[in-house]
Design a protein around this motif. Structure first.
Motif, PDB file in Angstrom:
ATOM      1  N   ASP A  42      42.812 -20.218  38.982  1.00  0.00           N
ATOM      2  CA  ASP A  42      43.900 -20.892  39.660  1.00  0.00           C
ATOM      3  C   ASP A  42      45.161 -20.181  39.222  1.00  0.00           C
ATOM      4  N   GLU A  43      46.075 -19.965  40.126  1.00  0.00           N
ATOM      5  CA  GLU A  43      47.264 -19.190  39.772  1.00  0.00           C
ATOM      6  C   GLU A  43      48.089 -19.872  38.690  1.00  0.00           C
ATOM      7  N   HIS A  44      47.988 -21.199  38.565  1.00  0.00           N
ATOM      8  CA  HIS A  44      48.750 -21.905  37.548  1.00  0.00           C
ATOM      9  C   HIS A  44      47.955 -22.122  36.268  1.00  0.00           C
ATOM     10  N   ALA A  45      46.658 -22.296  36.385  1.00  0.00           N
ATOM     11  CA  ALA A  45      45.841 -22.640  35.225  1.00  0.00           C
ATOM     12  C   ALA A  45      45.247 -21.429  34.531  1.00  0.00           C
ATOM     13  N   GLY A  46      45.022 -20.360  35.243  1.00  0.00           N
ATOM     14  CA  GLY A  46      44.387 -19.193  34.647  1.00  0.00           C
ATOM     15  C   GLY A  46      42.887 -19.365  34.625  1.00  0.00           C
ATOM     16  N   PRO A  47      42.177 -18.496  33.917  1.00  0.00           N
ATOM     17  CA  PRO A  47      40.717 -18.586  33.899  1.00  0.00           C
ATOM     18  C   PRO A  47      40.250 -19.838  33.167  1.00  0.00           C
ATOM     19  N   MET A  48      39.157 -20.402  33.639  1.00  0.00           N
ATOM     20  CA  MET A  48      38.613 -21.616  33.054  1.00  0.00           C
ATOM     21  C   MET A  48      37.552 -21.257  32.013  1.00  0.00           C
ATOM     22  N   VAL A  49      37.593 -21.938  30.891  1.00  0.00           N
ATOM     23  CA  VAL A  49      36.596 -21.747  29.840  1.00  0.00           C
ATOM     24  C   VAL A  49      35.858 -23.067  29.679  1.00  0.00           C
ATOM     25  N   ARG A  50      34.564 -23.030  29.761  1.00  0.00           N
ATOM     26  CA  ARG A  50      33.756 -24.233  29.620  1.00  0.00           C
ATOM     27  C   ARG A  50      33.838 -24.743  28.177  1.00  0.00           C
ATOM     28  N   PRO A  51      33.874 -26.068  27.990  1.00  0.00           N
ATOM     29  CA  PRO A  51      33.986 -26.616  26.632  1.00  0.00           C
ATOM     30  C   PRO A  51      32.884 -26.160  25.686  1.00  0.00           C
ATOM     31  N   TYR A  52      31.654 -26.003  26.178  1.00  0.00           N
ATOM     32  CA  TYR A  52      30.579 -25.600  25.269  1.00  0.00           C
ATOM     33  C   TYR A  52      30.755 -24.167  24.777  1.00  0.00           C
ATOM     34  N   VAL A  53      31.550 -23.372  25.462  1.00  0.00           N
ATOM     35  CA  VAL A  53      31.843 -22.021  24.984  1.00  0.00           C
ATOM     36  C   VAL A  53      32.756 -22.112  23.763  1.00  0.00           C
ATOM     37  N   MET A  54      33.700 -23.053  23.793  1.00  0.00           N
ATOM     38  CA  MET A  54      34.633 -23.232  22.676  1.00  0.00           C
ATOM     39  C   MET A  54      33.912 -23.646  21.398  1.00  0.00           C
ATOM     40  N   THR A  55      32.772 -24.321  21.544  1.00  0.00           N
ATOM     41  CA  THR A  55      32.042 -24.820  20.377  1.00  0.00           C
ATOM     42  C   THR A  55      30.771 -24.021  20.102  1.00  0.00           C
ATOM     43  N   SER A  56      30.612 -22.901  20.770  1.00  0.00           N
ATOM     44  CA  SER A  56      29.415 -22.057  20.624  1.00  0.00           C
ATOM     45  C   SER A  56      28.147 -22.835  20.947  1.00  0.00           C
ATOM     46  N   GLY A  57      28.236 -23.750  21.898  1.00  0.00           N
ATOM     47  CA  GLY A  57      27.074 -24.505  22.340  1.00  0.00           C
ATOM     48  C   GLY A  57      26.740 -25.716  21.490  1.00  0.00           C
ATOM     49  N   ARG A  58      27.494 -25.945  20.409  1.00  0.00           N
ATOM     50  CA  ARG A  58      27.213 -27.085  19.532  1.00  0.00           C
ATOM     51  C   ARG A  58      27.742 -28.365  20.159  1.00  0.00           C
ATOM     52  N   ILE A  59      27.022 -29.458  19.952  1.00  0.00           N
ATOM     53  CA  ILE A  59      27.461 -30.736  20.509  1.00  0.00           C
ATOM     54  C   ILE A  59      27.744 -31.768  19.419  1.00  0.00           C
ATOM     55  N   GLU A  60      27.464 -31.451  18.172  1.00  0.00           N
ATOM     56  CA  GLU A  60      27.718 -32.345  17.044  1.00  0.00           C
ATOM     57  C   GLU A  60      28.533 -31.605  15.988  1.00  0.00           C
ATOM     58  N   PRO A  61      29.472 -32.292  15.345  1.00  0.00           N
ATOM     59  CA  PRO A  61      30.230 -31.632  14.273  1.00  0.00           C
ATOM     60  C   PRO A  61      29.335 -31.345  13.077  1.00  0.00           C
ATOM     61  N   THR A  62      29.656 -30.299  12.348  1.00  0.00           N
ATOM     62  CA  THR A  62      28.869 -29.947  11.168  1.00  0.00           C
ATOM     63  C   THR A  62      29.112 -30.923  10.027  1.00  0.00           C
ATOM     64  N   ARG A  63      30.291 -31.535  10.024  1.00  0.00           N
ATOM     65  CA  ARG A  63      30.657 -32.499   8.990  1.00  0.00           C
ATOM     66  C   ARG A  63      31.454 -33.628   9.601  1.00  0.00           C
ATOM     67  N   GLY A  64      31.293 -34.811   9.068  1.00  0.00           N
ATOM     68  CA  GLY A  64      32.097 -35.947   9.498  1.00  0.00           C
ATOM     69  C   GLY A  64      31.601 -36.569  10.789  1.00  0.00           C
ATOM     70  N   SER A  65      31.877 -37.855  10.905  1.00  0.00           N
ATOM     71  CA  SER A  65      31.597 -38.536  12.167  1.00  0.00           C
ATOM     72  C   SER A  65      32.944 -39.032  12.660  1.00  0.00           C
ATOM     73  N   PHE A  66      33.434 -38.443  13.692  1.00  0.00           N
ATOM     74  CA  PHE A  66      34.775 -38.703  14.173  1.00  0.00           C
ATOM     75  C   PHE A  66      34.755 -39.752  15.277  1.00  0.00           C
ATOM     76  N   ASP A  67      35.052 -41.007  14.901  1.00  0.00           N
ATOM     77  CA  ASP A  67      35.216 -42.057  15.901  1.00  0.00           C
ATOM     78  C   ASP A  67      36.537 -41.799  16.621  1.00  0.00           C
ATOM     79  N   LEU A  68      36.739 -42.468  17.733  1.00  0.00           N
ATOM     80  CA  LEU A  68      37.991 -42.297  18.466  1.00  0.00           C
ATOM     81  C   LEU A  68      39.196 -42.755  17.656  1.00  0.00           C
ATOM     82  N   ILE A  69      38.988 -43.695  16.730  1.00  0.00           N
ATOM     83  CA  ILE A  69      40.108 -44.198  15.940  1.00  0.00           C
ATOM     84  C   ILE A  69      40.212 -43.543  14.564  1.00  0.00           C
ATOM     85  N   THR A  70      39.362 -42.556  14.286  1.00  0.00           N
ATOM     86  CA  THR A  70      39.467 -41.813  13.031  1.00  0.00           C
ATOM     87  C   THR A  70      40.805 -41.099  13.002  1.00  0.00           C
TER      88      THR A  70
END
Length: 142
Positions: free
Chosen positions: A28-56
């Motif tokens: 998109d001319e305004h947004a630029g190239p799109m990067v999928r979220p799983y690319v940002m995390t190298s395919g991981r779906i769980e944190p290596t440490r900590g359990s982050f609730d929304l209110i943490t």
């Protein structure tokens, strides 16, 4: 559209060298190239440490690092946001990323010592009769 006379020529003509119809869906001319979220995390779906609730609550352990190896721009954005205490929900909203992605990135930052977190306090024991008596006494005092 007429078929190309030269069999070596691409069916879409000269446009394919600089722009393809496939790219229209991801650029998109305004947004630029799109990067999928799983690319940002190298395919991981769980944190290596900590359990982050929304209110943490999360806070940066120091100033924004300059050229920290292994940190993506989103990691740096989290550190920048967390210079003051911020909840996981707020971080997610500011970055406009899925919660799971932010949790994985927060785990990375926690592992490297760039942030610290405070888990929400567990709920009070609702089976303790003293709690109910204190509430009733407080209401009677009003």
């Amino acid at each position: 559209m007429m078929p190309p006379e030269d069999p070596a020529q691409e069916p879409w003509g000269e446009e394919t060298a600089t722009h393809s119809p496939f790219e229209d869906r991801y650029l998109d001319e305004h947004a630029g190239p799109m990067v999928r979220p799983y690319v940002m995390t190298s395919g991981r779906i769980e944190p290596t440490r900590g359990s982050f609730d929304l209110i943490t609550l999360v806070v940066a352990a120091g100033p924004e690092p300059e050229g920290a190896i292994g940190l993506g721009p989103e990691h740096v954005a989290i550190i920048r946001l967390c210079q003051s205490v911020m909840s996981v929900a707020e971080i997610t909203g500011h970055l406009d990323l899925p919660v799971a992605t932010v949790r994985v990135m927060l785990g990375d930052l926690l592992d490297k010592g760039f942030v610290s977190m405070q888990e929400p306090e567990p709920e009070a024991d609702m089976h303790d009769i003293r709690l109910y008596k204190a509430v009733i006494d407080g209401l009677r005092a009003l």
